[in-house]
Design a protein around this motif. Structure first.
Motif, PDB file in Angstrom:
ATOM      1  N   ARG A 493       0.829  -1.208   0.000  1.00 53.08           N
ATOM      2  CA  ARG A 493       0.000   0.000   0.000  1.00 53.08           C
ATOM      3  C   ARG A 493       0.867   1.265   0.000  1.00 53.08           C
ATOM      4  N   ASP A 574      -6.568   6.281  -2.754  1.00 52.40           N
ATOM      5  CA  ASP A 574      -6.699   6.142  -1.303  1.00 52.40           C
ATOM      6  C   ASP A 574      -7.583   4.950  -0.943  1.00 52.40           C
ATOM      7  N   SER A 575      -8.594   4.717  -1.769  1.00 54.40           N
ATOM      8  CA  SER A 575      -9.510   3.604  -1.470  1.00 54.40           C
ATOM      9  C   SER A 575      -8.825   2.254  -1.631  1.00 54.40           C
ATOM     10  N   SER A 578      -6.290   1.573   1.090  1.00 51.05           N
ATOM     11  CA  SER A 578      -6.751   1.619   2.479  1.00 51.05           C
ATOM     12  C   SER A 578      -6.626   0.233   3.114  1.00 51.05           C
ATOM     13  N   TYR A 580      -8.639  -1.195   4.968  1.00 48.67           N
ATOM     14  CA  TYR A 580      -9.944  -1.854   4.962  1.00 48.67           C
ATOM     15  C   TYR A 580     -10.272  -2.472   3.610  1.00 48.67           C
ATOM     16  N   SER A 581      -9.608  -2.034   2.555  1.00 51.31           N
ATOM     17  CA  SER A 581      -9.904  -2.591   1.249  1.00 51.31           C
ATOM     18  C   SER A 581      -9.193  -3.913   1.012  1.00 51.31           C
TER      19      SER A 581
END
Length: 822
Positions: A493, A574-575, A578, A580-581
């Motif tokens: 990331r 950013d998504s 993330s 959480y992704s």
């Protein structure tokens, strides 16, 4: 020379009678002196107007040509009937000099006036004849300094009224030179030759070419240049100057007759004139100067009759010997040309008057429009809507105007945009059709494919052991059994955010540049359409401030689109980066290898969807281009495959048994959690925290044990095993990085940039420009059309047109009177 009715007729073969020769030089009895004078004055006035307003009119004119020191300046002074020391202005001038000689019996002293620069008005009379050369020199130097050139085709016009000069207009040109004088550019000789050729090329001009008698025809330096302009000498009068210098070389009649005939060099029908002028440059009165000219003519003829054994063929050559014969011939020939050209000149003047009248009507409409706000708004809105429509058409694939002229290659886009190469990409990105000049939707798609190539050329960067240790220990400290997976995902990331963010910004900037170029192309389409189908949007030419505002509004719109798209793609970045992704990746990962592999192959195909190459040599180099230049993801690469995809991934997962201590401590026995793949594509934890014996788990436990302040990945004997674990974490991070790249490029960015750039240009451009330009009050709106002083500028232009129309109309009326007298 030949004697066609419409061309120059220098005296040709020997006249059968002297009376015939005289009739050739003298005007007919029916052509009265007053008629000739009025015709000459009408052409002089028209010539002055043509010079002042830059009109291209086929007025019959005489152009004097010759090399430096060939006697052009002396001939001009002899024609004028007085000396003005033009020879002292080195090589005469670097500008053409138009001498308008007007025979005025009342002008006992010369009255000379110079036409003002950029005007048809003449200045005050020059009192001293000696000041004429100074004026010519100063005007020439001022213009050349202003234009920063060595020569200029813009003429100086001098009008000379005198009782002893003929009605004759002659253009004196700079003399040909072989070498530039000191302080001048080296190409000055070529500049002079080029300018003189352009002045002599129009077919309505008579050429008077001077050459010294001491120069043999076979070795003439400039005769070939004259042949290039007038190959058959049909409109050229050849003058042999300084003839008295050659007379002493002749003793027998056959010698002088052969020289005077110039046979073998100029052609059988070409008869040159032979002229000698006074050599005495002492200051003498004008009457004495003219007496000396006549005396030289008499002496030359006497020498030919008495000084040559047997004399010369007087009947054949006398009409061409002496300055007086040349002057009479030039005046007669010019009057004949004036008479022949009068009908065509009259028709052309009528056409020009109509054109100026139309232009004045257009100017009146423009001035009136400055007070008609409603009409201006309507025309301006229609114009802006037309430009917006053309932009949409170009995006949708319109191919006019010619892409060869208006399109740009990939290299030109990079250079002119100032963006250069893709950040973080070390290899040369060359998408298909990179050398073709494209614009609009085609150029947009090429940039999109170039972005895909650049993105897939970036691999997950290497990380240090310290960085891996910091991330791994932090995740291990939070408990749980997925420390290694989380550490690899975090590394991926961070790398994706660092490397793809500038890449996305560059893509938006490049696409904005492509769309920005469409404004000028849309203007060209609009102009072409108006010329083909008539002006339907009103005449908006000349409203510079409005065009500038329209361009600024369009550029702001594209800039806002670029800014908004940058925010959208950053949000997608950013998504997908993330924490959480990660679940969605794991779901895809756990969903099975079959669907994942199919999806990846599909994405590879989508990258290649724009790979049809249309440039030259595409077929021969397709394989090499696909392999080395397309920058596509390899078909089988563990570094670009999400964990679990591909055969190597499956093998690695079967053997993967990493252990993560709950709380790393040198005093605490290591507990490991085994992650074992039971079935293809499914992961299950074996118990919440199940202990493993040191025999089975000692290898991994030793790798993660921190003793005596040692590193997470130990040294010494355990170096090989620690390297294996470190490599596995890096490999897993690279796989996560490839998955992030795939989702970002294929699922998010492509559709976002298309909808963020192209859709608004098709649907919202005309509204955005309309709100920017027209949603204002009348006072602010009129600022685009009536800038401070704009009305005064329009009024001044109209006054200039009105003056031009008045002068042309006056010339037209004069020529109508001339035509009635013909």
């Amino acid at each position: 020379m030949a004697t066609p009715n419409s061309c120059l007729t220098t005296p040709t073969k020997t006249p059968s009678e002297k009376s015939h020769s005289k009739r050739h030089h003298q005007p007919s009895a029916t052509d009265s002196a007053s008629t000739r004078a009025s015709r000459f004055e009408a052409y002089n006035r028209l010539q002055a107007a043509a010079v002042a307003f830059g009109e291209k009119l086929p007025i019959p004119e005489i152009v004097a040509l010759g090399g430096q020191s060939d006697g052009k300046s002396s001939l001009l002074e002899a024609l004028l009937g007085f000396r003005f020391n033009v020879r002292e202005v080195e090589m005469g001038t670097r500008r053409p000099l138009i001498l308008q000689m007007v025979h005025d019996p009342t002008a006992l002293d010369p009255r000379c006036r110079f036409q003002e620069e950029d005007s048809d008005e003449y200045g005050s009379p020059v009192v001293l004849a000696s000041a004429i050369a100074d004026i010519i020199k100063s005007r020439t130097e001022a213009l050349l300094k202003k234009t920063k050139t060595s020569v200029s085709p813009k003429p100086i016009v001098m009008r000379a009224e005198y009782a002893h000069c003929p009605n004759l207009t002659i253009i004196d040109t700079p003399g040909f030179v072989l070498k530039a004088k000191k302080g001048e550019p080296e190409n000055t000789p070529d500049e002079i030759l080029s300018m003189v050729k352009s002045l002599a090329s129009p077919p309505h001009r008579i050429l008077v070419f001077l050459q010294q008698s001491s120069v043999e025809w076979c070795s003439s330096l400039w005769l070939d240049a004259i042949r290039e302009i007038d190959p058959t000498f049909r409109r050229t009068v050849i003058v042999v100057s300084k003839f008295d210098n050659r007379l002493k070389e002749f003793s027998d009649r056959w010698e002088v007759d052969r020289y005077l005939s110039a046979s073998g060099y100029l052609g059988e029908n070409t008869r040159p004139f032979f002229v000698a002028l006074p050599k005495d440059r002492n200051t003498v009165s004008n009457d004495e100067f003219r007496r000396q000219i006549s005396q030289v003519d008499v002496e030359v003829l006497r020498h030919l009759r008495d000084g040559i054994k047997g004399g010369y063929d007087e009947e054949k050559f006398k009409p061409y010997i002496g300055f007086g014969c040349l002057r009479d011939y030039l005046e007669s020939e010019l009057q004949k040309r004036y008479k022949e050209a009068a009908p065509a000149t009259l028709a052309l003047l009528e056409q020009r008057c109509n054109e100026v009248t139309t232009e004045m009507s257009r100017m009146d409409s423009k001035i009136q429009a400055t007070s008609d706000v409603a009409q201006l708004r309507r025309f301006a809105m229609m114009y802006a809507a037309s430009i917006s429509t053309h932009v949409g058409a170009l995006i949708d694939g319109a191919a006019d105007p010619a892409p060869e002229q208006w399109g740009k290659s990939t290299e030109e886009e990079q250079s002119e945009s100032g963006i250069g190469s893709w950040p973080g990409v070390s290899i040369d990105i060359k998408p298909p059709n990179a050398t073709l000049r494209l614009y609009g939707g085609a150029a947009f798609e090429r940039v999109m494919h170039e972005f895909r190539c650049a993105a897939y050329s970036i691999e997950c960067p290497p990380v240090s052991r310290e960085k891996v240790a910091n991330i791994l220990l932090a995740h291990a400290g939070r408990g749980g059994g997925r420390g290694v997976t989380e550490a690899a995902a975090e590394i991926a990331r961070a790398a994706a955010r660092s490397w793809f963010a500038p890449l996305l910004d560059t893509a938006c900037d490049r696409l904005a540049f492509v769309l920005g170029n469409l404004f000028d192309i849309a203007l060209e389409r609009h102009c072409n359409q108006d010329s083909e189908y008539g002006n339907k949007t009103g005449n908006m030419d000349g409203y510079i401030s409005f065009h500038a505002s329209l361009r600024q509004a369009y550029n702001r719109f594209v800039k806002d689109l670029s800014k908004h798209c940058k925010q959208l793609v950053r949000h997608h970045l950013d998504s997908v980066t993330s924490p959480y992704s990660l679940v969605c990746y794991e779901n895809d990962f756990q969903g099975g290898f079959g669907s994942g592999a199919t999806s990846y192959r599909f994405n590879q195909a989508s990258v290649s969807s724009f790979c049809f190459e249309l440039s030259d040599g595409a077929a021969a180099s397709r394989d090499e281009t696909m392999r080395d230049q397309e920058n596509l993801p390899p078909q089988k690469s563990t570094q670009q495959t999400t964990p679990g995809k591909g055969e190597e991934g499956r093998a690695a997962l079967r053997e993967c048994q990493l252990t993560v201590p709950e709380t790393p401590s040198p005093d605490q026995p290591c507990e490991v959690v085994c992650v074992v793949k039971k079935e293809l594509g499914n992961y299950n934890e074996v118990g919440p925290r199940k202990r493993v014996s040191r025999t089975a788990g000692g290898k991994n436990a030793e790798l993660l044990r921190v003793q005596n302040g040692g590193l997470l990945f130990g040294n010494g004997d355990s170096g090989g095993r620690s390297s294996s674990a470190f490599s596995e974490i890096c490999s897993s991070a690279a796989q996560h990085f490839a998955r992030i790249r795939e989702v970002l490029v294929e699922r998010s960015v492509a559709s976002t940039l298309n909808s963020g750039f192209l859709t608004p240009c098709r649907e919202r451009l005309v509204v955005a420009i309309g709100l920017d330009l027209f949603a204002v009050n009348d006072e602010k709106f009129m600022d685009m059309f009536v800038a401070p002083g704009a009305i005064d500028v329009l009024q001044n232009e109209r006054k200039s047109l009105e003056k031009r129309q008045k002068i042309l109309q006056s010339c037209l009326n004069e020529f109508k009177n001339v035509a009635r007298a013909l």
